[in-house]
Design an enzyme around this catalytic site. Sequence first.
Site, PDB file in Angstrom:
ATOM      1  N   HIS A  74      44.136  43.318  35.996  1.00 41.07           N
ATOM      2  CA  HIS A  74      42.726  43.689  35.896  1.00 41.07           C
ATOM      3  C   HIS A  74      41.825  42.557  36.394  1.00 41.07           C
ATOM      4  CE1 HIS A  74      39.302  45.819  33.866  1.00 41.07           C
ATOM      5  NE2 HIS A  74      38.821  44.581  33.821  1.00 41.07           N
ATOM      6  N   GLU A  75      42.019  41.386  35.831  1.00 39.31           N
ATOM      7  CA  GLU A  75      41.188  40.244  36.245  1.00 39.31           C
ATOM      8  C   GLU A  75      41.496  39.869  37.693  1.00 39.31           C
ATOM      9  OE1 GLU A  75      38.849  39.715  34.341  1.00 39.31           O
ATOM     10  OE2 GLU A  75      39.605  40.548  32.460  1.00 39.31           O
ATOM     11  N   GLU A  78      33.860  46.473  38.452  1.00 27.86           N
ATOM     12  CA  GLU A  78      34.815  47.096  37.541  1.00 27.86           C
ATOM     13  C   GLU A  78      35.715  48.083  38.291  1.00 27.86           C
ATOM     14  OE1 GLU A  78      34.625  45.609  34.685  1.00 27.86           O
ATOM     15  OE2 GLU A  78      36.160  46.741  33.610  1.00 27.86           O
TER      16      GLU A  78
END
Lengths: 505, 505
Positions: free
Chosen positions: A269-270, A299
Amino acid sequence: MTTTYEQALHTFKEKIKQIKSYDEALGVLYWDLRTGAPRKGVNTRSEAIGVLSTEMFKLSTSKEMGELLSQLEDSAASEQLSDIDRRLVAETRKDYDRSVLIPPQLYQEYVVLTSQSESAWEEAKEKGDYEEFRPYLDKIINYTNQFIDLWGTKATRYDTLLDQYEPGMTVAELDRVFSGLRDKLVPLASAIAASPHQPNTSFLKQQYAKDAQKSFSLFVLEQMGFDFQAGRLDESVHPFATGLNPGDVRITTRYLQDDVTSALFGTIHEGGHALYEQNIGEDLIGTTLATGTSMGIHESQSRFWENVIGRSRPFWERYYGDLTSRFPGQLDHVPVDDFYRATNVVAPSLIRIEADELTYNLHIIIRYEIEKLIFNEGAKAADLPQIWNDKYREYLGIVPDSNANGVLQDVHWSGGAFGYFPSYSLGNMYAAQIADTLERELPSFWQLVGSGDLLPIKQWLTERVYKWGKARTPSEIIVGATGKPLDPSHLVTYLERKYKDIYKL
Amino acid sequence: MTTTYEQALHTFKEKIKQIKSYDEALGVLYWDLRTGAPRKGVNTRSEAIGVLSTEMFKLSTSKEMGELLSQLEDSAASEQLSDIDRRLVAETRKDYDRSVLIPPQLYQEYVVLTSQSESAWEEAKEKGDYEEFRPYLDKIINYTNQFIDLWGTKATRYDTLLDQYEPGMTVAELDRVFSGLRDKLVPLASAIAASPHQPNTSFLKQQYAKDAQKSFSLFVLEQMGFDFQAGRLDESVHPFATGLNPGDVRITTRYLQDDVTSALFGTIHEGGHALYEQNIGEDLIGTTLATGTSMGIHESQSRFWENVIGRSRPFWERYYGDLTSRFPGQLDHVPVDDFYRATNVVAPSLIRIEADELTYNLHIIIRYEIEKLIFNEGAKAADLPQIWNDKYREYLGIVPDSNANGVLQDVHWSGGAFGYFPSYSLGNMYAAQIADTLERELPSFWQLVGSGDLLPIKQWLTERVYKWGKARTPSEIIVGATGKPLDPSHLVTYLERKYKDIYKL
């Protein structure tokens, strides 16, 4: 005239470089605080952060900056600006107006309030005592309403707040896309809950050595094309990504001994956020455009990599062996498909940050609807626990046992971040829409994932999204990348296709 | 009048707090660059450092600061100042004058020059080609001479340079103490070289696991009273210590697989610097007095802990078991006394930073004498290789095979840091003098070391040295701690006692 314009542009760019330098320094100070700064130095550090933030704010809102902006917005000057410079002027004007419209005294009061409020929220959450937090929340809503008055109401009062995080986004647009989502996802979630084919997840909960988890996280980042010469992976309690500049993008994760997927999906995700920041165009470096264009588009990248890629069957068909070999004997008896299904369990839950890819959107829609009630309908802090619980019953079929697991769960409101929540679901919708385009434009898309050839995907995203930084608006990005405006049907189609297969619906 | 004074003091302290905040932010940025910042972000980071440094310089040299200083130096105002505030005004005045006396244009040229010069030095050193560096060195000497003219010549021109690093130190004083040292240490080093009782060091060179080395380094730091809530230990190519504030003091070390003592003594050395910075009095926090009073006093603390304590027999009698148990089978056959002697080998060598505790001082005296020749006698860059080699022959009995191992070995001159070198030997002399006082005032001093009870020693040093920060001058510190001014005989006595025993002279 020309000289004046050129001088103004030169001075303006010097100011922007200064602002960006403060921003980078503050970024390092925050990163450091969250990745291991010694406890006893925190107070002094906070003062240093205060001094630098104040100076940065002064630079952004100085009379000189106002005059430079006016000079450069003058039609004759504006025509001579390059596209990027014109965009830089426009973005700076937006921040400038937003800041100078608030009287310094009012803003100062608000900063003190939110700092107290975040502590009060932490304590209230710990005790599950909403009443302790309520007075703070009322005040923050009150200040936010004053800001809306000063900034000016767009189509609705809440539109003014949305625009902070997703420039150009409106209540009309979100009502449209969220209602489309809600109407499809609520029944889908119910059908999943009723399915007899629930994935087995028991094997996820074993003791997984941290070193091996770390090694796998680093390996996957490398596969994604994360540039370790332009970034690093550290640890923190709450994982985050911070782009200091495109040559220095830092992410963190958190290793849980008894869960092999938590750190991994956190890293991916990061890592998605990081790919965005690392691949911003060189022409933007050193300017305030060298960052993501909005929270929603940012996002979309973290969620695209985490969910669309990282929780896909082809991804695990390629990488499962690399995982299992790092934990000898622990997953040998678990077929890849069982593992794939286990990483995609859907179940209604109370806590947003622990929610699955599908029901997560319902958590967001609830918050969106509540924020609209506050700012467009005058709902008060006292009303929120009841509204919260009613909506959880309606959309997710469950009710919090305590306000700690309900209305008190998120930090956002305590810091005044109203209008932020929709970004998360916008990210999911943008990600699915981008994936749809990728499937059509790179016909070998899923073969690439299945063979671990992820760099062409990163390259495509760089061309369509990353390199533009903030030089394009969110809607320009999504139209440029997919050929059309935001369309929530792609997320619905993606989720239906995926979960009907997994749950055999 | 009173109001004006109070206002001036308030504004002055706000300015100092701002300057200190910039200093802390810059400290974090440098620390970060040296402990793992991604390579590709370095250029952008350097620009950010430039912006913040410039702003800090402006704050320190502003017209407003000049006026505030004048107001607070006014006799009526000055009388009302607390001791600490008066000292803060005096220190700030000193920095202010030093800075404003140099025309900005001249300083700007000098900054550019030293930055180019450091690169040129690096390249020249790599090739061993002094001629490549010589023109830069000539220019730096030339600029430094202009600075001396602007600042004003003290007793001699070189005195003006010494005062930057060791306030109040003079050529007269250094001539006195260094001649005392040189006359005793040159024959002592010769006698040691001629001794048939050379320590066996073969067992030091094995493969020592890094994790175990790190564990021992952390253990020793803890024993010294290093506060891990107010500091941290990291790794870097060149070990260093940086005190961001007394609650956040960071040190680094470097682990060599094939040498068990390098990282350890590096850690203890930097740990000594850190104890100083961590124990500065609370009344100084947030001011520019919250740092060590001089390079020499700072170095006395690193060297006291590294050499006086860390290379002592009682220390190893207490801690040798903690070391050997971390490397099973590797040192079991080595008696503690052999290990102690191996960590105290004395031998003339060409490279200062690799020198032992005794001959190190001769390396420093050579540099001191050369710097005096440059600034007081007009020696030119072209003369230095010959002078260098002659002095090495005279004092150490060896001559560099190449300028890379001779006049080009240190970075200091390429950055214009003339007057810095004496600090290292001052540190050794202060450390020995402090140890002499400790032996008399804490009669159990060596028993404390031998039983690993180091905290009373740290406490004594806190009261006599650390807590005063920069609120006392170096000479005030040494007189306050030992009851008399700097006396080089203590270092001579200490070295003679130690090495006559080890080498059975």
